[in-house]
Motif scaffolding. Structure first.
Motif, PDB file in Angstrom:
ATOM      1  N   GLU A 155       0.845  -1.191   0.000  1.00 44.61           N
ATOM      2  CA  GLU A 155       0.000   0.000   0.000  1.00 44.61           C
ATOM      3  C   GLU A 155       0.881   1.242   0.000  1.00 44.61           C
ATOM      4  O   GLU A 155       1.848   1.325   0.760  1.00 44.61           O
ATOM      5  N   ILE A 156       0.536   2.202  -0.851  1.00 47.55           N
ATOM      6  CA  ILE A 156       1.241   3.481  -0.910  1.00 47.55           C
ATOM      7  C   ILE A 156       0.209   4.585  -0.751  1.00 47.55           C
ATOM      8  O   ILE A 156      -0.782   4.622  -1.488  1.00 47.55           O
ATOM      9  N   GLU A 157       0.441   5.472   0.215  1.00 48.93           N
ATOM     10  CA  GLU A 157      -0.460   6.603   0.388  1.00 48.93           C
ATOM     11  C   GLU A 157       0.015   7.769  -0.476  1.00 48.93           C
ATOM     12  O   GLU A 157       1.206   8.060  -0.559  1.00 48.93           O
ATOM     13  N   LEU A 158      -0.938   8.414  -1.110  1.00 49.08           N
ATOM     14  CA  LEU A 158      -0.643   9.558  -1.965  1.00 49.08           C
ATOM     15  C   LEU A 158      -0.883  10.848  -1.197  1.00 49.08           C
ATOM     16  O   LEU A 158      -1.533  10.852  -0.151  1.00 49.08           O
ATOM     17  N   MET A 159      -0.402  11.950  -1.735  1.00 51.62           N
ATOM     18  CA  MET A 159      -0.552  13.245  -1.070  1.00 51.62           C
ATOM     19  C   MET A 159      -2.007  13.680  -0.965  1.00 51.62           C
ATOM     20  O   MET A 159      -2.341  14.493  -0.111  1.00 51.62           O
ATOM     21  N   ASN A 160      -2.879  13.125  -1.806  1.00 55.52           N
ATOM     22  CA  ASN A 160      -4.304  13.460  -1.719  1.00 55.52           C
ATOM     23  C   ASN A 160      -5.033  12.566  -0.719  1.00 55.52           C
ATOM     24  O   ASN A 160      -6.255  12.531  -0.687  1.00 55.52           O
ATOM     25  N   ASN A 161      -4.276  11.813   0.090  1.00 59.72           N
ATOM     26  CA  ASN A 161      -4.762  10.921   1.140  1.00 59.72           C
ATOM     27  C   ASN A 161      -5.397   9.635   0.626  1.00 59.72           C
ATOM     28  O   ASN A 161      -5.914   8.857   1.413  1.00 59.72           O
ATOM     29  N   SER A 162      -5.385   9.391  -0.676  1.00 61.83           N
ATOM     30  CA  SER A 162      -5.861   8.105  -1.183  1.00 61.83           C
ATOM     31  C   SER A 162      -4.723   7.090  -1.067  1.00 61.83           C
ATOM     32  O   SER A 162      -3.549   7.452  -0.907  1.00 61.83           O
ATOM     33  N   VAL A 163      -5.078   5.818  -1.138  1.00 57.29           N
ATOM     34  CA  VAL A 163      -4.099   4.738  -1.032  1.00 57.29           C
ATOM     35  C   VAL A 163      -4.200   3.885  -2.288  1.00 57.29           C
ATOM     36  O   VAL A 163      -5.305   3.546  -2.719  1.00 57.29           O
ATOM     37  N   ILE A 164      -3.043   3.552  -2.852  1.00 57.70           N
ATOM     38  CA  ILE A 164      -3.022   2.677  -4.017  1.00 57.70           C
ATOM     39  C   ILE A 164      -2.278   1.391  -3.662  1.00 57.70           C
ATOM     40  O   ILE A 164      -1.407   1.381  -2.788  1.00 57.70           O
ATOM     41  N   LEU A 165      -2.651   0.302  -4.302  1.00 56.06           N
ATOM     42  CA  LEU A 165      -1.919  -0.948  -4.175  1.00 56.06           C
ATOM     43  C   LEU A 165      -0.927  -1.013  -5.321  1.00 56.06           C
ATOM     44  O   LEU A 165      -1.288  -0.837  -6.481  1.00 56.06           O
ATOM     45  N   VAL A 166       0.332  -1.286  -4.986  1.00 55.24           N
ATOM     46  CA  VAL A 166       1.401  -1.261  -5.973  1.00 55.24           C
ATOM     47  C   VAL A 166       2.170  -2.577  -5.938  1.00 55.24           C
ATOM     48  O   VAL A 166       2.623  -3.007  -4.871  1.00 55.24           O
ATOM     49  N   TYR A 167       2.299  -3.199  -7.100  1.00 54.29           N
ATOM     50  CA  TYR A 167       3.189  -4.354  -7.218  1.00 54.29           C
ATOM     51  C   TYR A 167       4.604  -3.790  -7.314  1.00 54.29           C
ATOM     52  O   TYR A 167       4.883  -2.943  -8.166  1.00 54.29           O
ATOM     53  N   VAL A 168       5.503  -4.265  -6.467  1.00 57.10           N
ATOM     54  CA  VAL A 168       6.851  -3.719  -6.390  1.00 57.10           C
ATOM     55  C   VAL A 168       7.878  -4.771  -6.813  1.00 57.10           C
ATOM     56  O   VAL A 168       7.892  -5.876  -6.275  1.00 57.10           O
ATOM     57  N   LYS A 169       8.714  -4.413  -7.761  1.00 58.94           N
ATOM     58  CA  LYS A 169       9.854  -5.236  -8.181  1.00 58.94           C
ATOM     59  C   LYS A 169      11.090  -4.368  -8.032  1.00 58.94           C
ATOM     60  O   LYS A 169      11.200  -3.335  -8.673  1.00 58.94           O
ATOM     61  N   GLN A 170      12.011  -4.790  -7.171  1.00 55.64           N
ATOM     62  CA  GLN A 170      13.158  -3.942  -6.855  1.00 55.64           C
ATOM     63  C   GLN A 170      14.240  -3.929  -7.921  1.00 55.64           C
ATOM     64  O   GLN A 170      14.807  -2.891  -8.211  1.00 55.64           O
ATOM     65  N   SER A 171      14.554  -5.066  -8.496  1.00 58.25           N
ATOM     66  CA  SER A 171      15.642  -5.085  -9.472  1.00 58.25           C
ATOM     67  C   SER A 171      15.132  -4.726 -10.863  1.00 58.25           C
ATOM     68  O   SER A 171      13.947  -4.884 -11.174  1.00 58.25           O
ATOM     69  N   ALA A 172      16.041  -4.247 -11.704  1.00 57.64           N
ATOM     70  CA  ALA A 172      15.669  -3.860 -13.067  1.00 57.64           C
ATOM     71  C   ALA A 172      15.280  -5.084 -13.877  1.00 57.64           C
ATOM     72  O   ALA A 172      15.768  -6.187 -13.641  1.00 57.64           O
ATOM     73  N   LEU A 173      14.403  -4.866 -14.842  1.00 55.15           N
ATOM     74  CA  LEU A 173      13.959  -5.968 -15.693  1.00 55.15           C
ATOM     75  C   LEU A 173      15.107  -6.554 -16.497  1.00 55.15           C
ATOM     76  O   LEU A 173      15.042  -7.713 -16.899  1.00 55.15           O
ATOM     77  N   GLN A 174      16.182  -5.791 -16.736  1.00 53.38           N
ATOM     78  CA  GLN A 174      17.307  -6.272 -17.533  1.00 53.38           C
ATOM     79  C   GLN A 174      18.477  -6.746 -16.668  1.00 53.38           C
ATOM     80  O   GLN A 174      19.597  -6.830 -17.134  1.00 53.38           O
ATOM     81  N   GLU A 175      18.240  -7.057 -15.390  1.00 51.32           N
ATOM     82  CA  GLU A 175      19.353  -7.516 -14.557  1.00 51.32           C
ATOM     83  C   GLU A 175      18.932  -8.622 -13.612  1.00 51.32           C
ATOM     84  O   GLU A 175      17.753  -8.919 -13.465  1.00 51.32           O
ATOM     85  N   ASN A 176      19.912  -9.224 -12.974  1.00 52.38           N
ATOM     86  CA  ASN A 176      19.765 -10.320 -12.030  1.00 52.38           C
ATOM     87  C   ASN A 176      19.323 -11.600 -12.714  1.00 52.38           C
ATOM     88  O   ASN A 176      19.452 -11.761 -13.915  1.00 52.38           O
ATOM     89  N   TYR A 177      18.771 -12.508 -11.977  1.00 51.22           N
ATOM     90  CA  TYR A 177      18.470 -13.824 -12.514  1.00 51.22           C
ATOM     91  C   TYR A 177      17.039 -13.951 -13.042  1.00 51.22           C
ATOM     92  O   TYR A 177      16.692 -14.965 -13.613  1.00 51.22           O
TER      93      TYR A 177
END
Length: 163
Positions: free
Chosen positions: A36-58
């Protein structure tokens, strides 16, 4: 399809993953990928998070592979990193960030916000601006590798409207 992308772009050691961890509170190797990420307008969005770049790691992904993945997932928002320059891994070519962005747009996926970390990524700004919608929030941080990731993340949050 109503998917929105938030992309952190940079090359090796630009602190892309560290910035994503600061933006989301995700730890290294975290198991929960939808946050969950809260925005400055006080709404909350659900975010899929991938930390590494799509062109790196395994777990490298081509634009087409990631588009298929996005379409299969429930969240509306996705936060991930791209390398500014392409790479080759085990004989397979993974293109630069602009090719990924062009393919996402062709697939009808909205580019909502971009963070350009380091001089190589900032050097791609003019190419990126030509292809993303004018509503895309773009932030630049040339010194991301030389400063604390939370300082970079604070600048990104402000531009993207995230708390």
């Amino acid at each position: 399809m109503n998917k929105k992308l938030h992309i952190v772009i940079g090359d090796s050691n630009a602190r892309k993953s560290s910035t994503i961890r600061c933006l989301t509170g995700a730890g290294q190797g975290f198991s929960r990928k939808i946050l969950e990420i809260e925005l400055m307008n006080n709404s909350v969005i659900l975010v899929y998070v991938k930390q590494s770049a799509l062109q790196e790691n395994y777990r490298l992904k081509t634009p087409e592979e990631f588009i298929d993945f996005i379409k299969s997932e429930k969240p509306e928002h996705f936060l991930f990193a791209l390398r500014a320059k392409g790479t080759t891994h085990k004989g397979k070519q993974y293109p630069d960030c602009t090719v990924y962005i062009e393919e996402f747009i062709k697939a009808g996926i909205e580019i909502e916000s971009i963070a350009l970390l380091g001089s190589t990524a900032i050097g791609r700004r003019s190419d990126i601006v030509k292809i993303v919608p004018s509503t895309c929030a773009i932030v630049e941080e040339a010194n991301s590798a030389a400063q604390p990731a939370n300082k970079t993340a604070a600048k990104v949050r402000k531009t993207w409207g995230w708390l």
